[in-house]
Design a protein around this motif. Sequence first.
Motif, PDB file in Angstrom:
ATOM      1  N   UNK A 274      -8.096   1.752  -0.912  1.00 39.71           N
ATOM      2  CA  UNK A 274      -7.655   2.314  -2.194  1.00 39.71           C
ATOM      3  C   UNK A 274      -7.745   1.315  -3.333  1.00 39.71           C
ATOM      4  N   UNK A 275      -7.998   0.058  -3.035  1.00 40.46           N
ATOM      5  CA  UNK A 275      -8.160  -0.936  -4.095  1.00 40.46           C
ATOM      6  C   UNK A 275      -9.549  -0.783  -4.715  1.00 40.46           C
ATOM      7  N   UNK A 276      -9.579  -0.544  -6.013  1.00 37.66           N
ATOM      8  CA  UNK A 276     -10.836  -0.297  -6.714  1.00 37.66           C
ATOM      9  C   UNK A 276     -11.122  -1.466  -7.660  1.00 37.66           C
ATOM     10  N   UNK A 277     -12.163  -2.237  -7.425  1.00 41.84           N
ATOM     11  CA  UNK A 277     -12.484  -3.359  -8.324  1.00 41.84           C
ATOM     12  C   UNK A 277     -12.640  -2.898  -9.767  1.00 41.84           C
ATOM     13  N   UNK A 278     -12.024  -3.634 -10.666  1.00 40.66           N
ATOM     14  CA  UNK A 278     -12.088  -3.297 -12.082  1.00 40.66           C
ATOM     15  C   UNK A 278     -11.000  -2.355 -12.542  1.00 40.66           C
ATOM     16  N   UNK A 279     -10.262  -1.781 -11.595  1.00 39.95           N
ATOM     17  CA  UNK A 279      -9.163  -0.867 -11.932  1.00 39.95           C
ATOM     18  C   UNK A 279      -7.844  -1.627 -11.897  1.00 39.95           C
ATOM     19  N   UNK A 280      -6.791  -0.970 -12.339  1.00 37.00           N
ATOM     20  CA  UNK A 280      -5.434  -1.495 -12.216  1.00 37.00           C
ATOM     21  C   UNK A 280      -4.899  -1.026 -10.871  1.00 37.00           C
ATOM     22  N   UNK A 281      -4.755  -1.935  -9.914  1.00 40.95           N
ATOM     23  CA  UNK A 281      -4.340  -1.589  -8.560  1.00 40.95           C
ATOM     24  C   UNK A 281      -2.868  -1.936  -8.353  1.00 40.95           C
ATOM     25  N   UNK A 282      -2.072  -0.932  -7.972  1.00 38.73           N
ATOM     26  CA  UNK A 282      -0.636  -1.101  -7.785  1.00 38.73           C
ATOM     27  C   UNK A 282      -0.264  -0.712  -6.363  1.00 38.73           C
ATOM     28  N   UNK A 283       0.204  -1.673  -5.588  1.00 38.61           N
ATOM     29  CA  UNK A 283       0.550  -1.433  -4.188  1.00 38.61           C
ATOM     30  C   UNK A 283       2.044  -1.182  -4.027  1.00 38.61           C
ATOM     31  N   UNK A 284       2.390  -0.361  -3.039  1.00 37.24           N
ATOM     32  CA  UNK A 284       3.777  -0.162  -2.633  1.00 37.24           C
ATOM     33  C   UNK A 284       3.825  -0.295  -1.117  1.00 37.24           C
ATOM     34  N   UNK A 285       5.021  -0.377  -0.577  1.00 43.25           N
ATOM     35  CA  UNK A 285       5.195  -0.457   0.864  1.00 43.25           C
ATOM     36  C   UNK A 285       6.147   0.607   1.356  1.00 43.25           C
ATOM     37  N   UNK A 286       6.002   0.979   2.622  1.00 39.21           N
ATOM     38  CA  UNK A 286       6.949   1.891   3.236  1.00 39.21           C
ATOM     39  C   UNK A 286       6.810   3.343   2.850  1.00 39.21           C
ATOM     40  N   UNK A 287       5.612   3.778   2.440  1.00 44.93           N
ATOM     41  CA  UNK A 287       5.404   5.171   2.042  1.00 44.93           C
ATOM     42  C   UNK A 287       4.156   5.707   2.753  1.00 44.93           C
ATOM     43  N   UNK A 288       4.256   6.908   3.318  1.00 49.19           N
ATOM     44  CA  UNK A 288       3.119   7.539   3.958  1.00 49.19           C
ATOM     45  C   UNK A 288       2.234   8.268   2.963  1.00 49.19           C
ATOM     46  N   UNK A 289       1.160   8.858   3.469  1.00 50.35           N
ATOM     47  CA  UNK A 289       0.129   9.440   2.599  1.00 50.35           C
ATOM     48  C   UNK A 289       0.617  10.667   1.837  1.00 50.35           C
ATOM     49  N   UNK A 290       1.131  11.661   2.550  1.00 49.75           N
ATOM     50  CA  UNK A 290       1.602  12.878   1.888  1.00 49.75           C
ATOM     51  C   UNK A 290       2.820  12.573   1.031  1.00 49.75           C
ATOM     52  N   UNK A 291       3.673  11.668   1.496  1.00 47.55           N
ATOM     53  CA  UNK A 291       4.917  11.328   0.791  1.00 47.55           C
ATOM     54  C   UNK A 291       4.668  10.650  -0.550  1.00 47.55           C
ATOM     55  N   UNK A 292       3.447  10.187  -0.811  1.00 44.40           N
ATOM     56  CA  UNK A 292       3.175   9.564  -2.107  1.00 44.40           C
ATOM     57  C   UNK A 292       3.483  10.501  -3.268  1.00 44.40           C
ATOM     58  N   UNK A 293       3.322  11.790  -3.061  1.00 40.78           N
ATOM     59  CA  UNK A 293       3.571  12.756  -4.126  1.00 40.78           C
ATOM     60  C   UNK A 293       5.021  13.173  -4.251  1.00 40.78           C
ATOM     61  N   UNK A 294       5.904  12.651  -3.385  1.00 44.36           N
ATOM     62  CA  UNK A 294       7.316  13.001  -3.424  1.00 44.36           C
ATOM     63  C   UNK A 294       8.229  11.786  -3.527  1.00 44.36           C
ATOM     64  N   UNK A 295       7.725  10.621  -3.154  1.00 43.90           N
ATOM     65  CA  UNK A 295       8.544   9.421  -3.121  1.00 43.90           C
ATOM     66  C   UNK A 295       9.001   9.032  -4.522  1.00 43.90           C
ATOM     67  N   UNK A 296      10.294   8.736  -4.680  1.00 45.60           N
ATOM     68  CA  UNK A 296      10.848   8.451  -6.008  1.00 45.60           C
ATOM     69  C   UNK A 296      10.240   7.209  -6.627  1.00 45.60           C
ATOM     70  N   UNK A 297      10.058   6.161  -5.821  1.00 42.80           N
ATOM     71  CA  UNK A 297       9.478   4.934  -6.370  1.00 42.80           C
ATOM     72  C   UNK A 297       8.074   5.175  -6.905  1.00 42.80           C
ATOM     73  N   UNK A 298       7.288   5.923  -6.144  1.00 40.18           N
ATOM     74  CA  UNK A 298       5.910   6.199  -6.564  1.00 40.18           C
ATOM     75  C   UNK A 298       5.895   7.063  -7.823  1.00 40.18           C
ATOM     76  N   UNK A 299       6.718   8.100  -7.855  1.00 36.60           N
ATOM     77  CA  UNK A 299       6.756   8.968  -9.038  1.00 36.60           C
ATOM     78  C   UNK A 299       7.290   8.222 -10.253  1.00 36.60           C
TER      79      UNK A 299
END
Length: 317
Positions: A274-299
Motif C-alpha cells: 500500500x506504500x505508493x512512492x511519491x504519495x503521502x503514506x500514513x501507516x497504522x497498526x492493529x487494524x484489519x482490512x475491512x475494519x479500515x472503513x469503521x475504525x475510529x483512528x482511521x476515520x
Amino acid sequence: MSARRLLQLILLVQALAALGIGLAAVQIFGASRWQGLAAGLGSVVLVRLCINANNFLMSARFASPTPEEYRVRGLGARLRLFWEEFSASMLQSSWTMPRASACTRIHPASNAPPVLLLHGYGCNSGYWSQLLPRLDAAGISHATVDLEPLMGDIDGYAPLVERAVDALLAATGASRVVIVAHSMGGLVARAWMRACGTGKVARVITLGTPHHGTCLAAFGLGLNAAQMRRTLRDEPPECAWLRRLAQGEDAAARALVTSIFSHQDNIIAPQTSSELPGARNLAVGGVGHVALGRNRRVLDIVMEELAAVHGQGEAVH
C-alpha cells in the motif's frame, strides 16, 4: 449480478444452512428448538470465523516486516484486532451492504470540496456506513458509487467515476473533488486519473489499497482480481496491469494521493504494497482490512486529511 444481490443470495444460503443444521439437531440428535437454533446459527458464525482466521493466516504467510512501533503485542491486543475485523466483516456483508445503494447528499452551505466514495472488491456503497455520518456532521457534500460489473475490468470503471465526478461537481458548484477509496477503489481512482486527467482532483485518499498488488488476489475471481495480483517469486512482483498503471502516472499525480494502510491488513499482503512512492503514506497498526472503513483512528485520519485539503484553499467556488 450486483454486489447487493450477491450478498443477499449468500445470506439466503446461510439462512437455509442454519435452518438445515438446526432441524437436523432437533430431529436426529433430539435437541430442543432453542438448542437447534443455537446449533444452526453457531455453525454459520463458526464458518465465518474460520474464513476470517484463514485470511489472517494467509496474509501472515506473505507479510512484510512490521516496524517495531506498529507491532501488536499480547493475546488481548491480537484478539481485539481479530474481533474488530470479524465484526466489521459480519456487519458489512450481512447488514449494511445487502441493503445499500448508491446515494448523494448535498450540503448547499458548505464550501468544502465534495467527496466521492469508491468501495473495494466485492463490496458496494454500504461499505461507507460509518464515514457518511461523519461527512454529514462536518457538512461535507458527498456521493457514493457502486462499481459494476462486480468482477469487471478496473479500467472499465473509469467512465462511471467520470460521470459521478461530473454530477457531484455540477450539484455543488465545486471545481474539484476529493476521492476517498477503499482497497480496489484506490486503483479505480488512479485508473480514472490516468484516463481522464487530474484537473478535477483535489486529493485522493486510499485505505488499504494494493498499489503494488496483493498475493491474496490469486484466490479472487474476475478480471479485477487478476489485475491486483502480486507474487513473491517474480521480479517485478506486480502484474502487468499494475506496472502499466504506474507507468502512466507522473509525479504530480502521485503527489495527489494519500495512502492510509495497516501493517496488520489481512487481505493486502505484503502490507507495504500500500506504500505508493511519491504519495503521502500514513501507516497504522492493529487494524484489519475491512475494519479500515469503521475504525475510529482511521476515520479520524481521513477527516483530518479532508480538513487539510479544505484548509489549503480547496473551496467549492
